[in-house]
Design a protein around this motif. Structure first.
Motif, mmCIF file in Angstrom:
data_model
loop_
_atom_site.group_PDB
_atom_site.id
_atom_site.type_symbol
_atom_site.label_atom_id
_atom_site.label_comp_id
_atom_site.label_asym_id
_atom_site.label_seq_id
_atom_site.Cartn_x
_atom_site.Cartn_y
_atom_site.Cartn_z
ATOM 1 N N ASN A 39 0.932 -1.400 -0.037
ATOM 2 C CA ASN A 39 -0.005 -0.157 -0.047
ATOM 3 C C ASN A 39 0.976 1.316 -0.023
ATOM 4 O O ASN A 39 0.293 2.397 -0.203
ATOM 5 N N SER A 40 1.953 1.019 0.207
ATOM 6 C CA SER A 40 3.076 2.151 0.531
ATOM 7 C C SER A 40 3.155 2.867 -0.946
ATOM 8 O O SER A 40 3.826 2.196 -1.933
ATOM 9 N N LYS A 41 2.824 4.164 -1.185
ATOM 10 C CA LYS A 41 2.966 4.769 -2.405
ATOM 11 C C LYS A 41 3.632 6.136 -2.173
ATOM 12 O O LYS A 41 2.957 7.209 -2.115
ATOM 13 N N PRO A 42 4.908 6.231 -2.284
ATOM 14 C CA PRO A 42 5.679 7.227 -2.127
ATOM 15 C C PRO A 42 5.342 8.361 -2.962
ATOM 16 O O PRO A 42 5.340 9.487 -2.493
ATOM 17 N N LEU A 43 5.177 8.121 -4.266
ATOM 18 C CA LEU A 43 5.086 9.059 -5.297
ATOM 19 C C LEU A 43 3.900 9.898 -5.114
ATOM 20 O O LEU A 43 3.554 11.083 -5.243
ATOM 21 N N THR A 44 2.686 9.181 -5.225
ATOM 22 C CA THR A 44 1.455 9.626 -4.993
ATOM 23 C C THR A 44 1.156 10.452 -3.709
ATOM 24 O O THR A 44 0.618 11.407 -3.754
ATOM 25 N N THR A 45 1.762 9.933 -2.504
ATOM 26 C CA THR A 45 1.710 10.599 -1.298
ATOM 27 C C THR A 45 2.498 11.805 -1.572
ATOM 28 O O THR A 45 2.007 12.992 -0.890
ATOM 29 N N ARG A 46 3.723 11.830 -1.983
ATOM 30 C CA ARG A 46 4.134 13.253 -2.241
ATOM 31 C C ARG A 46 3.383 14.163 -3.033
ATOM 32 O O ARG A 46 3.377 15.479 -2.803
ATOM 33 N N LEU A 47 2.618 13.556 -4.173
ATOM 34 C CA LEU A 47 2.236 14.723 -4.944
ATOM 35 C C LEU A 47 0.972 15.251 -4.244
ATOM 36 O O LEU A 47 0.473 16.324 -4.499
ATOM 37 N N LYS A 48 0.241 14.298 -3.348
ATOM 38 C CA LYS A 48 -0.829 14.867 -2.498
ATOM 39 C C LYS A 48 -0.434 16.042 -1.852
ATOM 40 O O LYS A 48 -1.325 16.893 -1.554
ATOM 41 N N HIS A 49 0.716 16.102 -1.113
ATOM 42 C CA HIS A 49 1.179 17.231 -0.250
ATOM 43 C C HIS A 49 1.676 18.362 -1.128
ATOM 44 O O HIS A 49 1.685 19.460 -0.569
ATOM 45 N N LEU A 50 2.169 17.958 -2.404
ATOM 46 C CA LEU A 50 2.767 18.807 -3.183
ATOM 47 C C LEU A 50 1.536 19.782 -3.714
ATOM 48 O O LEU A 50 1.770 21.178 -3.702
ATOM 49 N N ILE A 51 0.479 19.297 -4.241
ATOM 50 C CA ILE A 51 -0.638 19.952 -5.012
ATOM 51 C C ILE A 51 -1.405 20.914 -4.003
ATOM 52 O O ILE A 51 -1.765 20.017 -2.902
ATOM 53 N N THR A 52 -1.730 21.867 -4.405
ATOM 54 C CA THR A 52 -2.589 22.614 -3.196
ATOM 55 C C THR A 52 -3.991 22.857 -3.698
ATOM 56 O O THR A 52 -4.829 23.218 -3.037
ATOM 57 N N SER A 53 -4.207 22.951 -4.873
ATOM 58 C CA SER A 53 -5.532 23.029 -5.366
ATOM 59 C C SER A 53 -5.511 22.431 -6.843
ATOM 60 O O SER A 53 -4.732 22.323 -7.657
ATOM 61 N N VAL A 54 -6.900 22.094 -7.297
ATOM 62 C CA VAL A 54 -6.967 21.356 -8.604
ATOM 63 C C VAL A 54 -8.297 22.277 -9.093
ATOM 64 O O VAL A 54 -9.102 22.326 -8.498
ATOM 65 N N ASP A 55 -7.908 22.907 -10.191
ATOM 66 C CA ASP A 55 -9.106 24.038 -10.746
ATOM 67 C C ASP A 55 -9.793 24.675 -9.753
ATOM 68 O O ASP A 55 -10.829 24.888 -9.623
ATOM 69 N N GLY A 56 -9.013 25.332 -8.872
ATOM 70 C CA GLY A 56 -9.239 26.276 -7.943
ATOM 71 C C GLY A 56 -9.978 25.721 -6.803
ATOM 72 O O GLY A 56 -10.253 26.351 -5.643
ATOM 73 N N ASP A 57 -9.924 24.418 -6.742
ATOM 74 C CA ASP A 57 -10.538 23.552 -5.534
ATOM 75 C C ASP A 57 -9.575 23.318 -4.675
ATOM 76 O O ASP A 57 -8.727 22.071 -4.954
ATOM 77 N N SER A 58 -9.271 23.906 -3.280
ATOM 78 C CA SER A 58 -8.116 23.429 -2.745
ATOM 79 C C SER A 58 -8.718 22.369 -1.260
ATOM 80 O O SER A 58 -7.920 22.250 -0.615
#
Lengths: 244, 114
Positions: free
Chosen positions: A166-185
């Motif tokens: 279950n360990s997903k280092p890449l997507t976990t990092r992306l989830k912390h990196l991205i602060t909003s998607v199409d204006g939705d934070s």
């Protein structure tokens, strides 16, 4: 015994302090560091710190004289401080081996990467925009600091406890990196987007973009043959006399 | 559990990952501090050396080492030049005896001229 004061050096941060809040002392763009002593060598060889993975943070905490929280530092600024601490400890000469050949470099000649402050989102600090090339989704993101790295590490540890698969280092990092998607934070939206809608080619392009714009010290070195390599940070970086 | 550390530089962090690696380094560090405190003729205490910048500590150590080496060399040279009138076997060292006699004669002669 009265405390002996030794001279300190001011180290310029690659970010110039532009990605820190104006109330944060790091926004000055410089950090005052003392010269490395036996106290820092003691930290670097502390088995407990090494096992807990905090040895680098402890080293910086000990060497930085300015009243800052080391965890506020973004990765690139931290890298510059590591190189500075090596120079303040053992000098600028650094020898490394690459493909069986020995190379000697002068660490003080390393330059900071140019940080383009125009990329910062208007009126905000540490916020950048990027349109994903394939899906054309507009995202905002930030450059991770020590607090974020800690949260990511804890999240990964939690995921590993559930299942190693279950360990997903890449997507976990992306989830912390991205602060909003199409204006939705909303964090829930961001997590759902990363897990289900972020295309692999968009993810790759985004990571490359984020890496290219983040402030950092340039650790590339051109060999005599013209080949560009990233300087390997080996055991002799902090222990020049180490004989393994 | 020994973790494999990743530095912020994206590379494995200089390999100090176990007590096997750190113990000899720690021993060297504290031996060096001890040498300065012990051979520094009371000029340095532990705290001072512990909080000394590495370049300064190296300078102090090298100067103490150079001084001690020089002292040792001088002492050895002094020993090799010294002569005894009777050697370790109990025999009279004739050349040394003759030299010593000449020296005494010279002193007496100069006094007698006055």
């Amino acid at each position: 015994m009265s405390e002996i004061k030794f001279p300190t050096e001011e180290i310029k941060l690659p970010s110039n302090g532009l990605i820190y809040h104006k109330d944060n002392p790091l926004s000055s763009g410089v950090v005052e560091m003392k010269y490395m002593t036996a106290r820092e060598e003691d930290i670097l060889t502390n088995p407990n710190f090494i096992e807990r993975g905090v040895v680098l943070d402890k080293l910086l905490e000990s060497m930085i004289v300015s009243k800052i929280d080391v965890k506020d530092l973004v990765v690139g600024d931290k890298n510059a401080l590591f190189v500075a601490s090596r120079i303040l400890g053992y000098g600028a000469d650094y020898a490394f081996t690459y493909k069986g050949e020995n190379h000697n470099i002068n660490l003080s000649e390393l330059k900071n990467k140019e940080f383009d402050s125009k990329l910062l989102k208007d009126g905000e600090f540490n916020s950048f925009e990027y349109t994903l090339p394939s899906s054309k989704v507009l995202i905002t993101f930030k450059i991770l600091n020590g607090h974020d790295e800690y949260k990511i590490e804890k999240e990964l540890e939690g995921l590993e406890k559930v299942s190693k698969a279950n360990s997903k280092p890449l997507t976990t990092r992306l989830k912390h990196l991205i602060t909003s998607v199409d204006g939705d934070s909303d964090p829930k939206t961001i997590r759902e987007f990363v897990d289900n809608y972020l295309l692999a080619r968009d993810s790759r392009a985004f990571r490359e973009y984020a890496k290219s714009i983040q402030p950092d010290i340039n650790l590339t070195y051109t060999l005599d043959g013209g080949e560009e390599v990233t300087i390997p940070i080996g055991i002799t970086f902090f222990w020049p006399d180490f004989e393994g | 559990m020994v973790r494999r550390l990743q530095s912020q530089l994206g590379l494995p962090f200089f390999g100090l990952t176990s007590k096997d690696n750190t113990q000899p380094l720690r021993k060297n560090l504290f031996t060096l501090i001890h040498e300065i405190v012990f051979h520094g003729n009371g000029g340095y205490d532990f705290d001072t050396v512990y909080n000394m910048p590495i370049w300064l500590r190296s300078l102090v150590f090298n100067r103490i080492q150079d001084f001690n080496n020089q002292q040792k060399k001088s002492a050895e040279e002094g020993n090799s030049e010294s002569t005894t009138l009777i050697d370790s076997d109990g025999k009279i060292n004739i050349p040394a005896f003759a030299n010593a006699s000449k020296a005494n004669t010279t002193i007496r002669t100069s006094k007698s001229k006055r």
